[in-house]
Design a protein around this motif. Structure first.
Motif, PDB file in Angstrom:
ATOM      1  N   VAL A  13       0.792  -1.333   0.061  1.00  0.00           N
ATOM      2  CA  VAL A  13      -0.056  -0.132   0.006  1.00  0.00           C
ATOM      3  C   VAL A  13       0.695   1.267   0.014  1.00  0.00           C
ATOM      4  O   VAL A  13       1.899   1.407   0.655  1.00  0.00           O
ATOM      5  CB  VAL A  13      -0.751  -0.021   1.386  1.00  0.00           C
ATOM      6  CG1 VAL A  13      -1.620   1.252   1.208  1.00  0.00           C
ATOM      7  CG2 VAL A  13      -1.866  -1.054   1.267  1.00  0.00           C
ATOM      8  N   ASN A  14       0.519   2.227  -0.854  1.00  0.00           N
ATOM      9  CA  ASN A  14       0.992   3.597  -0.802  1.00  0.00           C
ATOM     10  C   ASN A  14       0.100   4.534  -1.258  1.00  0.00           C
ATOM     11  O   ASN A  14      -0.938   4.294  -1.567  1.00  0.00           O
ATOM     12  CB  ASN A  14       2.402   3.636  -1.645  1.00  0.00           C
ATOM     13  CG  ASN A  14       2.354   3.476  -2.974  1.00  0.00           C
ATOM     14  OD1 ASN A  14       1.631   4.357  -3.658  1.00  0.00           O
ATOM     15  ND2 ASN A  14       2.709   2.699  -3.795  1.00  0.00           N
ATOM     16  N   ALA A  15       0.346   5.853  -0.699  1.00  0.00           N
ATOM     17  CA  ALA A  15      -0.698   6.907  -1.173  1.00  0.00           C
ATOM     18  C   ALA A  15      -0.245   7.465  -2.390  1.00  0.00           C
ATOM     19  O   ALA A  15      -1.087   8.181  -2.891  1.00  0.00           O
ATOM     20  CB  ALA A  15      -0.681   7.969  -0.155  1.00  0.00           C
ATOM     21  N   THR A  58      -3.435   4.800   5.828  1.00  0.00           N
ATOM     22  CA  THR A  58      -4.128   4.377   6.919  1.00  0.00           C
ATOM     23  C   THR A  58      -5.509   4.101   6.433  1.00  0.00           C
ATOM     24  O   THR A  58      -5.920   2.652   6.747  1.00  0.00           O
ATOM     25  CB  THR A  58      -4.359   5.618   7.842  1.00  0.00           C
ATOM     26  OG1 THR A  58      -3.027   5.700   8.364  1.00  0.00           O
ATOM     27  CG2 THR A  58      -5.449   5.052   8.881  1.00  0.00           C
ATOM     28  N   VAL A  59      -6.283   4.745   5.362  1.00  0.00           N
ATOM     29  CA  VAL A  59      -7.698   3.957   4.967  1.00  0.00           C
ATOM     30  C   VAL A  59      -7.573   2.804   4.261  1.00  0.00           C
ATOM     31  O   VAL A  59      -8.166   1.910   4.436  1.00  0.00           O
ATOM     32  CB  VAL A  59      -8.308   5.224   4.211  1.00  0.00           C
ATOM     33  CG1 VAL A  59      -9.673   4.763   3.487  1.00  0.00           C
ATOM     34  CG2 VAL A  59      -8.592   6.554   5.082  1.00  0.00           C
ATOM     35  N   TYR A  60      -6.471   2.797   3.309  1.00  0.00           N
ATOM     36  CA  TYR A  60      -6.672   1.677   2.363  1.00  0.00           C
ATOM     37  C   TYR A  60      -6.118   0.280   3.392  1.00  0.00           C
ATOM     38  O   TYR A  60      -6.658  -0.606   3.368  1.00  0.00           O
ATOM     39  CB  TYR A  60      -5.532   1.723   1.252  1.00  0.00           C
ATOM     40  CG  TYR A  60      -5.789   2.675   0.413  1.00  0.00           C
ATOM     41  CD1 TYR A  60      -7.155   3.401   0.000  1.00  0.00           C
ATOM     42  CD2 TYR A  60      -4.647   3.278  -0.517  1.00  0.00           C
ATOM     43  CE1 TYR A  60      -7.186   4.036  -1.036  1.00  0.00           C
ATOM     44  CE2 TYR A  60      -4.884   4.119  -1.722  1.00  0.00           C
ATOM     45  CZ  TYR A  60      -6.229   4.554  -1.896  1.00  0.00           C
ATOM     46  OH  TYR A  60      -6.450   5.266  -2.527  1.00  0.00           O
ATOM     47  N   ILE A 108       3.341  -1.462   3.888  1.00  0.00           N
ATOM     48  CA  ILE A 108       3.111   0.155   3.608  1.00  0.00           C
ATOM     49  C   ILE A 108       4.117   0.716   3.200  1.00  0.00           C
ATOM     50  O   ILE A 108       5.447   0.415   3.671  1.00  0.00           O
ATOM     51  CB  ILE A 108       2.246   0.937   4.710  1.00  0.00           C
ATOM     52  CG1 ILE A 108       2.938   1.027   5.796  1.00  0.00           C
ATOM     53  CG2 ILE A 108       0.891   0.361   5.041  1.00  0.00           C
ATOM     54  CD1 ILE A 108       2.561   1.697   6.969  1.00  0.00           C
ATOM     55  N   GLY A 109       4.287   1.633   2.298  1.00  0.00           N
ATOM     56  CA  GLY A 109       5.506   2.251   2.033  1.00  0.00           C
ATOM     57  C   GLY A 109       5.187   3.616   1.150  1.00  0.00           C
ATOM     58  O   GLY A 109       4.088   3.861   1.260  1.00  0.00           O
ATOM     59  N   LEU A 116       2.102   3.275  11.688  1.00  0.00           N
ATOM     60  CA  LEU A 116       1.782   1.657  11.649  1.00  0.00           C
ATOM     61  C   LEU A 116       0.842   1.534  13.127  1.00  0.00           C
ATOM     62  O   LEU A 116       0.015   0.493  12.867  1.00  0.00           O
ATOM     63  CB  LEU A 116       3.156   1.183  12.253  1.00  0.00           C
ATOM     64  CG  LEU A 116       4.335   0.772  11.301  1.00  0.00           C
ATOM     65  CD1 LEU A 116       5.788   0.741  11.857  1.00  0.00           C
ATOM     66  CD2 LEU A 116       4.126  -0.588  10.443  1.00  0.00           C
ATOM     67  N   VAL A 117       1.020   2.580  13.799  1.00  0.00           N
ATOM     68  CA  VAL A 117       0.028   2.285  15.016  1.00  0.00           C
ATOM     69  C   VAL A 117      -1.572   2.706  14.598  1.00  0.00           C
ATOM     70  O   VAL A 117      -2.673   1.563  14.779  1.00  0.00           O
ATOM     71  CB  VAL A 117       0.331   3.269  16.184  1.00  0.00           C
ATOM     72  CG1 VAL A 117      -0.953   3.318  17.024  1.00  0.00           C
ATOM     73  CG2 VAL A 117       1.593   2.876  16.810  1.00  0.00           C
ATOM     74  N   ASP A 118      -1.457   3.722  13.825  1.00  0.00           N
ATOM     75  CA  ASP A 118      -2.873   4.026  13.209  1.00  0.00           C
ATOM     76  C   ASP A 118      -3.526   3.176  12.104  1.00  0.00           C
ATOM     77  O   ASP A 118      -4.738   2.791  12.109  1.00  0.00           O
ATOM     78  CB  ASP A 118      -2.989   5.589  12.704  1.00  0.00           C
ATOM     79  CG  ASP A 118      -3.202   6.433  13.802  1.00  0.00           C
ATOM     80  OD1 ASP A 118      -3.381   6.196  14.916  1.00  0.00           O
ATOM     81  OD2 ASP A 118      -2.804   7.639  13.599  1.00  0.00           O
TER      82      ASP A 118
END
Length: 587
Positions: A76-78, A115-117, A132-133, A157-159
């Motif tokens: 996952v990335n934004a 975070t959403v994905y 994630i990256g 990572l927490v959220d």
């Protein structure tokens, strides 16, 4: 081309997919886009990779379900930008377009897309790892100030609940992680891999009860295991802004070292661990990242649609990674690193030849560059000194005496590029650092004057853009930028080049208003500075605090983390507008 739908998967005859990448951008198979770089690199190693670009997150989540579960993991990335920077201006107003979306349509990705994905994927496929990256995750790997929420937030990572975070440039760590997951390594085994971050519940290993909880074994703290630096907890940073500033000071030092320790930050009922980076990529490895079968085109699904960001970079060439400028407001070093990793001249020229052969190419290369175009091939003369270096910048407060600033190699590269059949012009669209070839006393070596003349006369499309950022030395110190006297010297030399050649190339300086330490008086003095007479002041912006920068820490805490001394910060929106308005006043 990578499949993005069930039909495309079926057309390839695949009965499984190893990795599915979700991204907030439209998918463009070009090395300027991180998703394409990772997809091509994993494909080269034999993995089946599919991409889901800009998935819908407001409907029945069909885009997250359509390809099912991958054999190994979701990535996952934004996208190429942080989703919040993509969506909002420095005044927190919603932008009306998105350059990374077909036809520039806004609203095709959520705020905080990583975070959403990730939350959606973990709810649908709880047993499938999510990695994630990209820039958004990379800059939020530890406690950070979020300008849009105006508060400290814990590691992404927490959220998000992601299993792993790969920060920085990802070819090496992502391949290592992929192979480890395929081999069935345990979490404990994977936790030793470089350039990964993760969250774990429970107490920090090696920290005894009652220990002070900040520092590194053998370096004043004694509270952490050897080779581990224990940061203040997220909760302590929330309660004490000085603790947050102290944390960042150490994070930044270690992010710019070749051999940093493991960073551990307690958070909630557990801790975030950030492992050191992989070894720097060699020239041969850098070449291999570009020697991949990129089509350099948007995915066929976008046929007939324009993607503005692609139009901007389609005729560009990337020469290297990294930046050792160390500007306090910039995120480049935090993501790409301080040390320059360059491609070979042969690799670059080979890419130019392929570009020149494309039917859409019209003879003009829009940019031969990188974060800072003229850092290509530069490094320390004594590598041993670089191994021990703790400086975040090789240029501020003064250029490092160990830095080789010769531009000879870059000049040879430009000559080779211009000799390629079909290339009419090769421009330098990226920024250049003039403190690499100029001092207040003049040019720094024999290659400096030829470099400036070559760039101005052969590689500038009418306007040479540079970034003095301010005229006040006090403000420039808070930015970690050189004295404005150096820009004055640049203008003198630049005007001389124009005069001797009979040309009319313009010099366009970039400036920032409302940076920590900057007052309205500073901006008024900037607007009246005699060195700017006759220059069109249109390249201006209001300061935007982005995660993992010294400037954002100053903005939130009112403390300079380098000295732990107070710094003035203008936060009032009306007074911030007044600062920016000085750019456009005539005195």
């Amino acid at each position: 081309m990578f499949p993005t739908s069930v039909k495309e998967v079926q057309a390839l005859g695949w009965d499984y997919i190893d990795i599915i990448l979700f991204t907030g951008d439209a998918f463009v198979d070009h090395p300027s886009f991180g998703t394409a770089c990772i997809a091509r690199w994993l494909q080269k190693s034999g993995y089946r990779v599919a991409v889901v670009p800009q998935p819908g997150w407001k409907d029945d989540l069909r885009d997250f379900r359509k390809l099912g579960a991958p054999r190994l993991y979701f990535g996952v990335n934004a996208g190429a930008m942080d989703s919040m920077v993509n969506h909002y201006t420095a005044a927190k107003r919603l932008r009306h377009d998105d350059a990374y979306t077909p036809e520039g349509r806004p609203g095709q990705r959520p705020d905080r897309a990583v975070t959403v994905y990730t939350r959606i994927l973990k709810s649908l496929y709880p047993d499938v790892p999510v990695v994630i990256g990209g820039i958004e995750a990379s800059l939020r790997r530890l406690t950070h100030y979020d300008y849009w929420e105006d508060r400290l937030m814990p590691s992404v990572l927490v959220d998000s609940g992601a299993d792993w975070l790969c920060y920085g440039m990802g070819e090496k760590p992502m391949l290592q992680l992929t192979r480890a997951i395929e081999k069935g390594w345990s979490k404990r085994q994977i936790e030793r891999l470089p350039q990964l971050a993760f969250f774990r519940n429970g107490k920090v290993p090696g920290v005894r009860a009652g220990a002070p909880g900040f520092g590194m074994s053998g370096q004043g703290g004694g509270s952490a295991a050897p080779g581990v630096f224990l940061l203040h907890s997220y909760e302590k940073c929330l309660a004490d802004r000085r603790a947050f500033a102290e944390n960042f000071h150490h994070i930044e030092i270690y992010a710019n070292m070749l051999h940093p320790p493991v960073l551990v930050e307690p958070s909630g009922g557990g801790y975030v661990q950030v492992n050191p980076t992989c070894e720097l990529s060699s020239t041969q490895e850098m070449d291999s990242y570009w020697d991949l079968p990129f089509t350099k085109l948007p995915h066929p699904r976008y046929k007939g649609k324009r993607i503005p960001a692609y139009d901007m970079i389609k005729d560009s060439i990337i020469t290297h990674r990294g930046c050792f400028g160390g500007c306090n407001f910039c995120t480049i070093a935090a993501h790409q690193g301080k040390f320059i990793q360059s491609r070979s001249e042969d690799s670059i020229v080979g890419e130019v030849k392929k570009l020149a052969a494309m039917p859409e190419f019209r003879g003009n290369i829009s940019d031969v560059g990188a974060p800072t175009a003229n850092m290509y091939g530069m490094s320390g003369m004594d590598a041993g000194r670089c191994e021990k270096c703790r400086r975040k910048s090789c240029l501020y407060p003064a250029p490092c005496v160990n830095l080789d600033r010769s531009h000879e190699r870059l000049l040879r590269l430009y000559e080779r590029i211009d000799a390629v059949k079909g290339v009419r012009h090769s421009y330098i669209g990226s920024g250049i650092r003039y403190d690499l070839f100029l001092s207040e006393d003049g040019f720094v070596d024999d290659s400096s004057r030829p470099y400036l003349e070559t760039v101005v006369l052969k590689h500038t499309s009418g306007r040479l853009k540079v970034a003095p950022e301010h005229t006040s030395d006090k403000v420039l110190d808070y930015m970690a930028k050189p004295s404005f006297r150096l820009f004055e010297r640049l203008r003198k030399e630049f005007d001389g080049v124009n005069r001797r050649a009979g040309t009319h190339v313009e010099l366009v300086p970039y400036f920032i208003s409302s940076h920590p330490g900057c007052t309205l008086k500073d901006m008024q003095e900037l607007s009246r500075h005699p060195a700017l007479k006759g220059i069109w002041m249109d390249q201006v912006q209001d300061f935007m605090p982005t995660p993992m920068t010294t400037s954002s820490v100053m903005f939130y805490s009112g403390i300079d983390p380098r000295t732990m001394k107070p710094v003035f910060v203008e936060r009032d929106p009306v007074r911030k507008r007044a600062q920016k308005s000085q750019f456009f006043k005539k005195h």
